[in-house]
Design a protein around this motif. Structure first.
Motif, PDB file in Angstrom:
ATOM      1  N   VAL A  98       0.867  -1.172   0.000  1.00 20.80           N
ATOM      2  CA  VAL A  98       0.000   0.000   0.000  1.00 20.80           C
ATOM      3  C   VAL A  98       0.906   1.226   0.000  1.00 20.80           C
ATOM      4  O   VAL A  98       1.820   1.328   0.822  1.00 20.80           O
ATOM      5  N   THR A  99       0.656   2.124  -0.944  1.00 23.77           N
ATOM      6  CA  THR A  99       1.425   3.368  -0.989  1.00 23.77           C
ATOM      7  C   THR A  99       0.466   4.536  -0.792  1.00 23.77           C
ATOM      8  O   THR A  99      -0.633   4.550  -1.342  1.00 23.77           O
ATOM      9  N   ILE A 100       0.911   5.494   0.026  1.00 22.94           N
ATOM     10  CA  ILE A 100       0.088   6.665   0.341  1.00 22.94           C
ATOM     11  C   ILE A 100       0.927   7.894  -0.007  1.00 22.94           C
ATOM     12  O   ILE A 100       1.778   8.309   0.782  1.00 22.94           O
ATOM     13  N   MET A 124      -2.417  -2.488   6.944  1.00 21.73           N
ATOM     14  CA  MET A 124      -3.547  -3.014   6.162  1.00 21.73           C
ATOM     15  C   MET A 124      -3.714  -4.516   6.435  1.00 21.73           C
ATOM     16  O   MET A 124      -4.827  -5.002   6.638  1.00 21.73           O
ATOM     17  N   ARG A 150      -5.479   8.539   6.675  1.00 27.78           N
ATOM     18  CA  ARG A 150      -5.701   8.694   5.235  1.00 27.78           C
ATOM     19  C   ARG A 150      -5.993   7.341   4.590  1.00 27.78           C
ATOM     20  O   ARG A 150      -6.890   7.198   3.754  1.00 27.78           O
ATOM     21  N   ARG A 153      -9.475   6.181   5.382  1.00 33.72           N
ATOM     22  CA  ARG A 153     -10.491   6.934   4.640  1.00 33.72           C
ATOM     23  C   ARG A 153     -10.485   6.530   3.157  1.00 33.72           C
ATOM     24  O   ARG A 153     -11.531   6.232   2.580  1.00 33.72           O
ATOM     25  N   ASP A 154      -9.306   6.501   2.566  1.00 36.22           N
ATOM     26  CA  ASP A 154      -9.243   6.238   1.124  1.00 36.22           C
ATOM     27  C   ASP A 154      -9.651   4.808   0.774  1.00 36.22           C
ATOM     28  O   ASP A 154     -10.208   4.565  -0.294  1.00 36.22           O
ATOM     29  N   PHE A 155      -9.370   3.870   1.657  1.00 34.78           N
ATOM     30  CA  PHE A 155      -9.713   2.468   1.369  1.00 34.78           C
ATOM     31  C   PHE A 155     -11.000   2.025   2.073  1.00 34.78           C
ATOM     32  O   PHE A 155     -11.325   0.843   2.049  1.00 34.78           O
ATOM     33  N   HIS A 156     -11.697   2.972   2.682  1.00 37.55           N
ATOM     34  CA  HIS A 156     -12.986   2.670   3.321  1.00 37.55           C
ATOM     35  C   HIS A 156     -12.869   1.533   4.325  1.00 37.55           C
ATOM     36  O   HIS A 156     -13.713   0.629   4.362  1.00 37.55           O
ATOM     37  N   LEU A 157     -11.799   1.573   5.107  1.00 40.37           N
ATOM     38  CA  LEU A 157     -11.644   0.558   6.152  1.00 40.37           C
ATOM     39  C   LEU A 157     -12.591   0.881   7.298  1.00 40.37           C
ATOM     40  O   LEU A 157     -12.796   2.045   7.642  1.00 40.37           O
ATOM     41  N   ASN A 158     -13.155  -0.172   7.873  1.00 39.57           N
ATOM     42  CA  ASN A 158     -14.204   0.017   8.861  1.00 39.57           C
ATOM     43  C   ASN A 158     -13.623  -0.024  10.276  1.00 39.57           C
ATOM     44  O   ASN A 158     -13.885  -0.936  11.044  1.00 39.57           O
TER      45      ASN A 158
ATOM     46  N   PRO B  83     -11.845   9.691  -1.956  1.00 33.53           N
ATOM     47  CA  PRO B  83     -12.385  10.772  -1.132  1.00 33.53           C
ATOM     48  C   PRO B  83     -11.416  11.913  -0.836  1.00 33.53           C
ATOM     49  O   PRO B  83     -11.875  13.018  -0.558  1.00 33.53           O
ATOM     50  N   GLY B  95      -1.692   9.653  -4.520  1.00 32.85           N
ATOM     51  CA  GLY B  95      -2.917   9.045  -4.015  1.00 32.85           C
ATOM     52  C   GLY B  95      -2.587   7.817  -3.199  1.00 32.85           C
ATOM     53  O   GLY B  95      -1.427   7.544  -2.897  1.00 32.85           O
ATOM     54  N   PHE B  97      -2.687   3.876  -3.124  1.00 30.72           N
ATOM     55  CA  PHE B  97      -2.754   2.792  -4.097  1.00 30.72           C
ATOM     56  C   PHE B  97      -2.338   1.455  -3.490  1.00 30.72           C
ATOM     57  O   PHE B  97      -1.552   1.406  -2.553  1.00 30.72           O
TER      58      PHE B  97
END
Lengths: 307, 307
Positions: A98-100, A124, A150, A153-158, B83, B95, B97
């Motif tokens: 995962v890159t942010i 993750m 971030r 939010r971006d990956f819609h983790l719950n 988002p 972003g 990814f």
């Protein structure tokens, strides 16, 4: 990452207050160490850690609060965390990551380009394995908290992120697993980062809002200490380098020229304590005889204000 | 990605057989299109798609099988899926990814370097939003299936991948949303990819195991058709280029020299149907007047065998 100290225990105490079941993960994640970084020498103390957790678990049970004790400790093997390809710390790196960006390339990421890729990736995985309602991170690693928020939010983790205040030594030094490398002399000088940030914070509290006004005070503290150490003899001084002192937006971590009071800012810094030039008899040394360079980070949130 | 055809409906039918509730997502994901690719012209037919789904939902209800009808269609906005930062298709790209290397750089990834980064990223988001017990992907996009399986394993996602056989036109052409761009002439020639792969498959079934023996037959078919078309007049021929014909390991997608019978292999290929050089009166044209280059992909799994 193990090598537990009061800062980690504080995370668990906070979690126990707010949740029925607390899961602790201990895993020294190889992909967040650069190829030339200190993975091999990073303190790995699983047995001691487990002892500390057992003691804390007992305390939590004795306290009889509504919160749950420690349900499980997850200390996986690397084959579990990286089941297909061996963990790769190189850039660009092979594997599943995962890159942010651009967040991961700022501040700490400038000197540690793979660090937050490794952190986001392992978090993750851990989040998916444990599926926690809430995750607890320490304020000390402020960039990590921003990146995890971030990612969620971006990956819609719950999951909800809880940020727990930094635990400090009596003189204010932020607790860190790497502090064991600091002997008494470097330990004493290492507090300079905290002092510099506090000076800048004071300016903000007195109403200053411009970057220059605020950071000048931090640099004054750092430069004065640096000169003092440089002027001392090799047997007395402890030299350090300032990596950065940053005044940044709390969400984007981009540097700000003027603080918007309604938004606040993150004041953060990193210094590198250099190996001692010479040692003295009778001096208390850190692990590795004070020959290991030690990066120290710290931060202060400049809260929004209604002025 | 919408622009539904029988292939998509087959995914839903399979899902309805195995699950109480079926969720359909329709989203033309910008980050899987390269900056020079056909995002703007990609067919977006949400209203028609919804009609097809309603009809299928009715059929599933009428059939009264144990499986559930369509519970919901999730057709999010880009602001929901991305988002914080606007979707970026550039390399390296800003972003959040998911990258799956080296898998994402092989085969389709060679000519479409951001494609699988976009696919993995959007699937991670969709999986987190829907939290499905099973996800359904078409065999046609074989590299996608391999990458999604890898992502699920590496990130410990709690979902099963089901691969549904490729739906085909009567002559064997794999159904694809991009087939609408093919007029009758390019449509007729486009079948060459399927024919080439079938020739290679026949060699495998007859006991051939070496790459050269197997792929030579595929190249024979492709080269013969290519020469035929090149020799025709501009008003009669439909030219194409072979991007690749691959014989690869089913898990790593690395090219194999000799097939291990116990492991099998993936035979796959991609061709680019070039715009027609000249059009004839009365000829049936595809969307865009057969001036749009169309990439076609197809594959055959060479199953493991006990020979």
């Amino acid at each position: 990452m193990g090598a537990l100290h009061e800062g980690h225990l504080s995370l668990i105490r906070h979690a126990a207050k707010e949740n029925d079941k607390v899961f602790v993960t201990i895993y020294v994640n190889p992909t967040q160490f650069g190829v030339h970084e200190d993975l091999d020498s990073y303190p790995k103390t699983l047995e001691k850690d487990m002892g500390m957790l057992q003691k804390l678990d007992g305390e939590l049970k004795d306290a009889g609060t509504s919160g749950g004790p420690i349900e499980a400790v997850f200390a996986p093997t690397t084959k579990t965390m990286y089941p297909t390809l061996p963990p790769d710390s190189s850039l660009p790196g092979t594997g599943s990551f995962v890159t942010i960006t651009p967040l991961a390339g700022l501040l700490e990421g400038k000197s540690r380009p793979v660090f937050f890729r490794g952190v986001a990736t392992v978090c993750m995985k851990l989040f998916n394995i444990v599926q926690p309602e809430r995750v607890y991170f320490g304020q000390k690693d402020v960039q990590q908290t921003v990146i995890i928020k971030r990612m969620i939010r971006d990956f819609h983790l719950n999951t909800d992120v809880r940020i727990v205040p930094t635990e400090r030594e009596k003189d204010g030094l932020a607790m860190s697993s790497r502090n064991v490398y600091l002997g008494e002399r470097r330990r004493r000088v290492g507090i300079v980062l905290r002092q510099a940030l506090r000076a800048a914070e004071a300016a903000y509290k007195m109403g200053k809002r411009s970057r220059d006004d605020i950071l000048a005070l931090a640099w004054d503290v750092a430069n004065r200490m640096s000169m003092e150490q440089d002027e001392m003899s090799a047997e007395a001084g402890a030299r350090f380098e300032v990596d950065y002192i940053s005044l940044a937006d709390p969400d984007t971590l981009e540097e700000v020229a003027v603080i918007d009071s309604e938004h606040g800012a993150v004041l953060s810094g990193a210094i590198k304590m250099l190996p001692l030039d010479a040692v003295r008899d009778g001096e208390v040394h850190g692990v590795g005889g004070d020959k290991v360079p030690v990066r120290l980070i710290d931060n202060i949130i400049l809260e929004r204000s209604d002025d």
